[in-house]
Design a protein around this motif. Sequence first.
Motif, PDB file in Angstrom:
ATOM      1  N   GLU A  54       0.798  -1.215   0.221  1.00 28.83           N
ATOM      2  CA  GLU A  54      -0.027  -0.234  -0.156  1.00 28.83           C
ATOM      3  C   GLU A  54       1.094   1.266   0.216  1.00 28.83           C
ATOM      4  OE1 GLU A  54      -2.984  -0.243  -0.629  1.00 28.83           O
ATOM      5  OE2 GLU A  54      -3.545  -2.391  -0.506  1.00 28.83           O
ATOM      6  N   PRO A  55       0.203   2.220  -0.327  1.00 28.40           N
ATOM      7  CA  PRO A  55       0.706   3.520  -0.512  1.00 28.40           C
ATOM      8  C   PRO A  55       2.250   4.197   1.108  1.00 28.40           C
ATOM      9  CG  PRO A  55      -1.132   4.245  -1.238  1.00 28.40           C
ATOM     10  CD  PRO A  55      -1.440   3.066  -0.831  1.00 28.40           C
ATOM     11  N   GLN A  56       1.041   3.168   2.338  1.00 27.90           N
ATOM     12  CA  GLN A  56       1.844   3.967   3.383  1.00 27.90           C
ATOM     13  C   GLN A  56       2.888   3.270   3.847  1.00 27.90           C
ATOM     14  OE1 GLN A  56      -1.250   2.778   2.722  1.00 27.90           O
ATOM     15  NE2 GLN A  56      -1.894   1.881   3.920  1.00 27.90           N
TER      16      GLN A  56
ATOM     17  N   ARG B 258       9.585  -1.887   0.273  1.00 23.83           N
ATOM     18  CA  ARG B 258       8.910  -2.533  -1.113  1.00 23.83           C
ATOM     19  C   ARG B 258       9.800  -2.766  -1.502  1.00 23.83           C
ATOM     20  NH1 ARG B 258       4.718   1.139  -3.426  1.00 23.83           N
ATOM     21  NH2 ARG B 258       4.400   1.900  -1.129  1.00 23.83           N
TER      22      ARG B 258
ATOM     23  N   SER C 104       3.994  -6.787  -8.634  1.00 20.70           N
ATOM     24  CA  SER C 104       4.429  -5.168  -7.650  1.00 20.70           C
ATOM     25  C   SER C 104       5.407  -4.580  -6.800  1.00 20.70           C
ATOM     26  CB  SER C 104       2.744  -5.589  -7.073  1.00 20.70           C
ATOM     27  OG  SER C 104       3.394  -6.212  -5.821  1.00 20.70           O
TER      28      SER C 104
END
Length: 493
Positions: free
Chosen positions: A208-210, A214, A220
């Motif tokens: 998720e963006p937060q 990553r 993804s």
Amino acid sequence: MQLYEEQKIQIYNTLSGKKETFKPIEEGFVGMYVCGPTVYSNVHLGNVRTFMSFDMVFRYLDHLGYKVRYVRNITDAGHLENDADTGKDKITEQARKEEIVPMEVVQRYTVDFHNVLNTFNFRPPSVEPTATGHIIEQIELIKTIIDNGFAYVVNGSVYFDVHKFDETNNYGILSKRKLEDLIHNTRTLDGQSDKKNPQDFALWKRAEPQHIMRWPSPWSDGFPGWHLECTAMSSKYLGDNFDIHGGGMDLKFPHHECEIAQSEAAKGKAPVNYWMHANMLQLNGQRMSKSTGNVVNPHELLSGENKFFSKAFTPSVIRFFNAQSSYRSILDLTDDGLLASEKGFYRLMDAINLLSSIKAGNTSTFNVSEWRQKCYDAMNDDFNSPILIAHLFEAAKHINQINDNKASLTSEDLELLKKTMNAFTFDVLGLVNVTKSDTGTDKLAGAIELLIEIRQQARANKDFALSDKIRDDLAEKGIQLNDGKDGTTFTTN
């Protein structure tokens, strides 16, 4: 001839639920993997107990002459804490609390982990890989599982298909759980999850963006599932099939169960021959828990700065206390238990130290060879350290009798006794030879007397700020200075 050729070990294998004769895959070599810590906070005393048990296993295998490759990982990737689609990434959460970046959290608590284990005289593992250092291997493993038909991709995340796997394999083989029972006891998906079934677990999660931690992947920008890293790293350093996998009892399901499923799905064979699980550590008969306040960390136990124990205890006393219980038993940490262990530890050290001054006699009143084999028999019986310690105390009794001229040993038996006592006490159990006078009592008194002298000099120089600081700082540590007509004395709380 190596010792392992004459000493045959029986290991309780969680997979079979019984003791089995240990036979390594490769003669003279042992591959052992133990799940390490997730480094988002100071190491928990319960974790220390688990790692201490496997440190003893490592030491004994090495003592027998095996070449051991001991792999213990560091989990430093920000995976979710469970198999749900939602959850907390503990490393990122801690980074936000401390207002630092996640890898600063990782560095801080990895250093703490190593410092604590060094304090308890742990031997370092042969390899200590990190999850973030093996993202490529994890991605490649996922590709293989997908290609073999046991995983599916949804919205950038990859899930292991437990139901498909169970059609041809046995999901639950380690924990003795049946998939139909898991299905019956699981709530129906509410439509917000990407998973086909609640029992499926994530191999890769789209971030998720937060989500700070990553990595790019074919599916993804995201992060690996929390079971995946151990499968990737254990197979890289120990092969697709290795001897021993260890960890805490709490990891048996789902973590180790999922490791088996991943490995069989990717490699087509069982990854591990012997699964070993260390049991939990309790505090005063209850589960350790931060939420209830029933918890003590290693520093607090060693310093005495806690509400549970009457005094500080040395690392070797704590190791000795741990070894007085089987690694498969629940261990209850209590003040009475530690005090009793402390007395026993110093009694054993006193006997060992007597050996250097004992003179050999013409005859032996103690069968050292027979006793030595009893020590090996104890450790060969699933690393039964409590029985080993009982045999060490048996020898300590004879040492004291010899010292009192009530028994004797020939020079040959005396040398064998010394060698065996040192090997099992220090090499295998990992204890450090300290006596009561070495524990810091005398050194502490000397240090306080020096501070009293400095304080007296400060008062003579009218430096009352320094004088008061010494008094107040010592008081905070539980050391009270008492000024009297005959000078200054001190008491400890």
